[in-house]
Design a protein around this motif. Structure first.
Motif, PDB file in Angstrom:
ATOM      1  N   THR A 185       7.786   9.474   1.985  1.00  0.00           N
ATOM      2  CA  THR A 185       8.303  10.741   2.488  1.00  0.00           C
ATOM      3  C   THR A 185       7.253  11.522   3.265  1.00  0.00           C
ATOM      4  N   LEU A 186       6.004  11.043   3.250  1.00  0.00           N
ATOM      5  CA  LEU A 186       4.935  11.688   4.012  1.00  0.00           C
ATOM      6  C   LEU A 186       4.803  11.036   5.380  1.00  0.00           C
ATOM      7  N   SER A 187       4.015  11.643   6.236  1.00  0.00           N
ATOM      8  CA  SER A 187       3.728  11.036   7.529  1.00  0.00           C
ATOM      9  C   SER A 187       2.859   9.806   7.318  1.00  0.00           C
ATOM     10  N   PRO A 188       3.027   8.783   8.138  1.00  0.00           N
ATOM     11  CA  PRO A 188       2.194   7.593   7.984  1.00  0.00           C
ATOM     12  C   PRO A 188       0.721   7.916   8.202  1.00  0.00           C
ATOM     13  N   ARG A 189      -0.138   7.331   7.369  1.00  0.00           N
ATOM     14  CA  ARG A 189      -1.570   7.635   7.434  1.00  0.00           C
ATOM     15  C   ARG A 189      -2.309   6.792   8.450  1.00  0.00           C
ATOM     16  N   SER A 190      -1.759   5.660   8.847  1.00  0.00           N
ATOM     17  CA  SER A 190      -2.469   4.782   9.762  1.00  0.00           C
ATOM     18  C   SER A 190      -1.488   4.145  10.741  1.00  0.00           C
ATOM     19  N   ALA A 191      -2.065   3.497  11.734  1.00  0.00           N
ATOM     20  CA  ALA A 191      -1.231   2.808  12.720  1.00  0.00           C
ATOM     21  C   ALA A 191      -0.486   1.643  12.065  1.00  0.00           C
TER      22      ALA A 191
ATOM     23  N   ARG B 253       0.834  -1.201   0.000  1.00  0.00           N
ATOM     24  CA  ARG B 253       0.000   0.000   0.000  1.00  0.00           C
ATOM     25  C   ARG B 253       0.872   1.255   0.000  1.00  0.00           C
ATOM     26  N   GLU B 254       1.924   1.270   0.819  1.00  0.00           N
ATOM     27  CA  GLU B 254       2.831   2.422   0.850  1.00  0.00           C
ATOM     28  C   GLU B 254       3.518   2.593  -0.506  1.00  0.00           C
ATOM     29  N   ASP B 255       3.879   1.483  -1.125  1.00  0.00           N
ATOM     30  CA  ASP B 255       4.549   1.559  -2.419  1.00  0.00           C
ATOM     31  C   ASP B 255       3.616   2.091  -3.497  1.00  0.00           C
ATOM     32  N   ARG B 256       2.359   1.661  -3.491  1.00  0.00           N
ATOM     33  CA  ARG B 256       1.384   2.158  -4.465  1.00  0.00           C
ATOM     34  C   ARG B 256       1.146   3.652  -4.299  1.00  0.00           C
ATOM     35  N   ARG B 257       1.055   4.103  -3.061  1.00  0.00           N
ATOM     36  CA  ARG B 257       0.786   5.522  -2.795  1.00  0.00           C
ATOM     37  C   ARG B 257       2.021   6.393  -2.972  1.00  0.00           C
ATOM     38  N   ARG B 258       3.185   5.775  -3.001  1.00  0.00           N
ATOM     39  CA  ARG B 258       4.463   6.509  -3.047  1.00  0.00           C
ATOM     40  C   ARG B 258       4.502   7.550  -1.931  1.00  0.00           C
ATOM     41  N   SER B 259       4.226   7.072  -0.727  1.00  0.00           N
ATOM     42  CA  SER B 259       4.049   7.999   0.383  1.00  0.00           C
ATOM     43  C   SER B 259       5.088   7.836   1.490  1.00  0.00           C
TER      44      SER B 259
ATOM     45  N   SER C  59       2.478   3.087  10.242  1.00  0.00           N
ATOM     46  CA  SER C  59       3.474   3.493  11.220  1.00  0.00           C
ATOM     47  C   SER C  59       4.204   2.287  11.799  1.00  0.00           C
ATOM     48  N   GLY C  60       3.453   1.242  12.127  1.00  0.00           N
ATOM     49  CA  GLY C  60       4.066   0.029  12.662  1.00  0.00           C
ATOM     50  C   GLY C  60       4.967  -0.654  11.650  1.00  0.00           C
ATOM     51  N   THR C  61       4.555  -0.666  10.391  1.00  0.00           N
ATOM     52  CA  THR C  61       5.371  -1.271   9.347  1.00  0.00           C
ATOM     53  C   THR C  61       6.675  -0.525   9.189  1.00  0.00           C
ATOM     54  N   ARG C  62       6.610   0.778   9.191  1.00  0.00           N
ATOM     55  CA  ARG C  62       7.843   1.566   9.080  1.00  0.00           C
ATOM     56  C   ARG C  62       8.759   1.321  10.273  1.00  0.00           C
ATOM     57  N   ARG C  63       8.186   1.168  11.436  1.00  0.00           N
ATOM     58  CA  ARG C  63       8.992   0.905  12.629  1.00  0.00           C
ATOM     59  C   ARG C  63       9.646  -0.468  12.546  1.00  0.00           C
ATOM     60  N   VAL C  64       8.891  -1.484  12.101  1.00  0.00           N
ATOM     61  CA  VAL C  64       9.444  -2.830  11.983  1.00  0.00           C
ATOM     62  C   VAL C  64      10.566  -2.872  10.947  1.00  0.00           C
ATOM     63  N   LEU C  65      10.373  -2.180   9.831  1.00  0.00           N
ATOM     64  CA  LEU C  65      11.373  -2.176   8.770  1.00  0.00           C
ATOM     65  C   LEU C  65      12.518  -1.209   9.037  1.00  0.00           C
ATOM     66  N   GLY C  66      12.365  -0.329  10.007  1.00  0.00           N
ATOM     67  CA  GLY C  66      13.423   0.629  10.332  1.00  0.00           C
ATOM     68  C   GLY C  66      13.493   1.779   9.353  1.00  0.00           C
ATOM     69  N   LEU C  67      12.376   2.118   8.733  1.00  0.00           N
ATOM     70  CA  LEU C  67      12.346   3.219   7.770  1.00  0.00           C
ATOM     71  C   LEU C  67      12.067   4.538   8.476  1.00  0.00           C
ATOM     72  N   SER C  68      12.840   5.521   8.150  1.00  0.00           N
ATOM     73  CA  SER C  68      12.571   6.871   8.621  1.00  0.00           C
ATOM     74  C   SER C  68      13.044   7.831   7.532  1.00  0.00           C
ATOM     75  N   VAL C  69      12.437   8.983   7.488  1.00  0.00           N
ATOM     76  CA  VAL C  69      12.776   9.966   6.465  1.00  0.00           C
ATOM     77  C   VAL C  69      13.384  11.173   7.150  1.00  0.00           C
ATOM     78  N   ASP C  70      14.555  11.544   6.684  1.00  0.00           N
ATOM     79  CA  ASP C  70      15.254  12.692   7.237  1.00  0.00           C
ATOM     80  C   ASP C  70      15.257  13.795   6.185  1.00  0.00           C
ATOM     81  N   HIS C  71      14.576  14.894   6.479  1.00  0.00           N
ATOM     82  CA  HIS C  71      14.476  16.003   5.533  1.00  0.00           C
ATOM     83  C   HIS C  71      15.506  17.100   5.816  1.00  0.00           C
TER      84      HIS C  71
END
Length: 82
Positions: free
Chosen positions: A38-44, A30-36, A47-59
């Motif tokens: 670099t945006l804030s996570p839209r749902s819990a 879903r994140e890949d389809r939305r290409r999102s 957010s949990g998936t990004r935390r598990v994968l260790g993804l964070s965006v530094d602007h």
């Protein structure tokens, strides 16, 4: 009796792990389809998936070098100037 408890516990643990994996894959797609990313996570779940994968965006680089900013920062900058 103990054998039955061990088998039931193993099956339950396996189903929980499989369900968590399926949710993780669904959220990644879903994140890949939305290409999102670099945006804030839209749902819990996102957010949990990004935390598990260790993804964070530094602007920070977008702020230091605005000429090389990512598309998200460029759009936010455009919105703030209007």
């Amino acid at each position: 009796m103990l054998y039955t408890v061990i088998v039931l516990f193993s099956l339950t643990a396996g189903l929980v792990a499989l369900s968590a994996f399926m949710l993780l894959v669904h959220s990644i797609r879903r994140e890949d389809r939305r290409r999102s990313l670099t945006l804030s996570p839209r749902s819990a779940l996102s957010s949990g998936t990004r935390r598990v994968l260790g993804l964070s965006v530094d602007h920070t680089a977008c702020v230091i070098h605005p000429e090389h900013a990512c598309p998200t920062c460029l759009e936010l900058d455009r919105e703030l100037r209007v």
